[in-house]
Motif scaffolding. Structure first.
Motif, short mmCIF file in Angstrom:
data_model
loop_
_atom_site.label_atom_id
_atom_site.label_comp_id
_atom_site.label_asym_id
_atom_site.label_seq_id
_atom_site.Cartn_x
_atom_site.Cartn_y
_atom_site.Cartn_z
N MET A 1 -13.30 6.36 6.34
CA MET A 1 -12.02 5.68 6.41
C MET A 1 -12.23 4.17 6.57
O MET A 1 -11.47 3.36 6.04
CB MET A 1 -11.18 6.25 7.55
CG MET A 1 -10.87 7.73 7.43
SD MET A 1 -9.96 8.17 5.93
CE MET A 1 -8.27 7.87 6.49
N HIS B 1 -0.36 6.46 5.69
CA HIS B 1 -0.19 7.07 4.36
C HIS B 1 -0.84 8.44 4.25
O HIS B 1 -0.44 9.25 3.41
CB HIS B 1 -0.77 6.13 3.30
CG HIS B 1 -0.25 4.74 3.40
ND1 HIS B 1 1.00 4.38 2.98
CD2 HIS B 1 -0.82 3.61 3.92
CE1 HIS B 1 1.20 3.09 3.22
NE2 HIS B 1 0.11 2.60 3.78
N SER C 1 -4.70 1.47 9.43
CA SER C 1 -3.52 1.31 8.58
C SER C 1 -3.40 2.45 7.57
O SER C 1 -2.30 2.77 7.10
CB SER C 1 -3.59 -0.02 7.83
OG SER C 1 -3.61 -1.10 8.71
N LEU C 2 -4.54 3.07 7.24
CA LEU C 2 -4.52 4.16 6.27
C LEU C 2 -3.75 5.36 6.78
O LEU C 2 -3.21 6.14 5.99
CB LEU C 2 -5.96 4.58 5.93
CG LEU C 2 -6.86 3.49 5.35
CD1 LEU C 2 -8.27 4.03 5.16
CD2 LEU C 2 -6.30 2.99 4.02
N TYR C 3 -3.68 5.51 8.09
CA TYR C 3 -3.00 6.66 8.67
C TYR C 3 -1.48 6.56 8.60
O TYR C 3 -0.77 7.48 9.02
CB TYR C 3 -3.48 6.87 10.11
CG TYR C 3 -4.94 7.26 10.17
CD1 TYR C 3 -5.36 8.53 9.80
CD2 TYR C 3 -5.91 6.33 10.55
CE1 TYR C 3 -6.70 8.88 9.82
CE2 TYR C 3 -7.26 6.68 10.58
CZ TYR C 3 -7.65 7.95 10.21
OH TYR C 3 -8.97 8.30 10.22
N VAL D 1 -3.95 4.63 -1.85
CA VAL D 1 -5.01 5.06 -0.93
C VAL D 1 -5.84 6.17 -1.57
O VAL D 1 -7.08 6.13 -1.53
CB VAL D 1 -4.41 5.53 0.41
CG1 VAL D 1 -5.49 6.17 1.29
CG2 VAL D 1 -3.77 4.36 1.15
N LEU E 1 -6.40 13.34 3.24
CA LEU E 1 -6.91 12.47 2.18
C LEU E 1 -7.68 13.28 1.15
O LEU E 1 -7.51 13.10 -0.06
CB LEU E 1 -7.80 11.39 2.79
CG LEU E 1 -8.46 10.43 1.79
CD1 LEU E 1 -7.42 9.65 1.00
CD2 LEU E 1 -9.40 9.47 2.52
N LEU F 1 0.83 -1.19 0.00
CA LEU F 1 0.00 0.00 0.00
C LEU F 1 0.87 1.25 0.00
O LEU F 1 1.88 1.32 0.70
CB LEU F 1 -0.90 -0.02 1.24
CG LEU F 1 -2.23 0.74 1.15
CD1 LEU F 1 -3.08 0.18 0.02
CD2 LEU F 1 -2.97 0.63 2.48
N ALA G 1 -8.84 0.28 8.99
CA ALA G 1 -8.87 1.72 8.76
C ALA G 1 -7.64 2.41 9.35
O ALA G 1 -7.11 3.35 8.75
CB ALA G 1 -10.15 2.31 9.35
N GLY H 1 -10.84 1.45 4.02
CA GLY H 1 -10.00 0.35 4.46
C GLY H 1 -10.53 -0.98 3.96
O GLY H 1 -9.76 -1.85 3.52
N ARG I 1 0.60 5.85 -0.57
CA ARG I 1 -0.32 6.99 -0.53
C ARG I 1 -1.11 7.09 -1.82
O ARG I 1 -2.32 7.35 -1.81
CB ARG I 1 0.46 8.28 -0.27
CG ARG I 1 -0.43 9.54 -0.27
CD ARG I 1 0.39 10.80 -0.08
NE ARG I 1 -0.43 11.99 -0.25
CZ ARG I 1 -1.16 12.55 0.71
NH1 ARG I 1 -1.17 12.03 1.93
NH2 ARG I 1 -1.88 13.63 0.47
N LEU J 1 -9.68 -1.57 0.42
CA LEU J 1 -8.26 -1.87 0.22
C LEU J 1 -7.84 -3.14 0.95
O LEU J 1 -6.69 -3.57 0.82
CB LEU J 1 -7.41 -0.69 0.71
CG LEU J 1 -7.50 0.57 -0.17
CD1 LEU J 1 -6.90 1.76 0.56
CD2 LEU J 1 -6.78 0.34 -1.50
#
Length: 218
Positions: free
Chosen positions: A30, A47, A43-45, A12, A54, A7, A41, A34, A9, A37
């Motif tokens: 979020m 990136h 884990s998105l932070y 995302v 975002l 993953l 959720a 998540g 940025r 993907l």
């Protein structure tokens, strides 16, 4: 075992754009992103720093899809093509229009886009103030037209005709004569398309800018 794509940025942001296209910006969370993907959720932070970050990335990704004008080439042709491209891109991402000029930390694609538009006008010897006026009025027209276009309760010519006839059938003959005349002679005429109004309005703006540009050179 299938290897999961690493993953980034960019992944995302692109997934967020696709999700917003599908469910709308208000429904894009979020957690849903998540799920799309295949990650938690949180884990998105790794990136993006937060939802605002975002959104900044999403707006920048949309700006990156717009064809850039080329400074030094005929300004009217270039800004016309850029306007058409902007409308097409925003039509694909209707959630983006209200956000396009609202972000306080614009990304590189956004800044590159703005610089190219201004640069095209300045290369054609638009005075700075006139370039600013031109940039403002064109974007106001494009964004406003897209907002209206995507909210219309019809898409096809048949839907337009059916709706127009239904509305006219709801009031008595002669009650709204000018509205009836416009509808009958224009909207219900063969080949009518609301989309054609965009080209008419754009040419009207460019004609006015061309006159002001010529006047500024005297």
């Amino acid at each position: 075992m299938e290897k999961r794509t690493r993953l980034t940025r960019d992944h995302v942001v692109r997934a967020a754009v696709a999700l917003a296209d599908s469910v709308g910006i208000d429904s894009m969370t979020m957690r849903k992103l998540g799920t799309e993907l295949g990650v938690e959720a949180m884990s998105l932070y790794n990136h993006v720093s937060d939802k605002g970050d975002l959104l900044d990335g999403m707006v920048d990704a949309v700006f990156a899809e717009i064809d850039l004008p080329t400074p030094g080439l005929p300004w009217r042709t270039e800004v016309h093509a850029r306007a058409v491209s902007t409308r097409e891109v925003l039509g694909r991402h209707p959630w983006a229009t209200p956000l396009m000029e609202s972000r306080t930390t614009p990304g590189p694609a956004t800044l590159r886009h703005h610089d190219a538009v201004i640069g095209t006008l300045r290369a054609a010897d638009f005075p700075v103030a006139l370039a600013a006026h031109a940039f403002s009025i064109m974007d106001a027209y494009i964004y406003g037209f897209v907002l209206q276009e995507v909210s219309l309760p019809f898409e096809t010519a048949q839907e337009t005709t059916e709706l127009a006839k239904a509305i006219m059938g709801s009031f008595e003959s002669g009650q709204y004569p000018h509205l009836a005349e416009l509808t009958t002679e224009h909207v219900l005429a063969p080949g009518y398309s609301y989309a054609a109004e965009f080209a008419f309005g754009l040419d009207l703006i460019l004609d006015g800018l061309e006159r002001l540009h010529i006047g500024s050179e005297r």
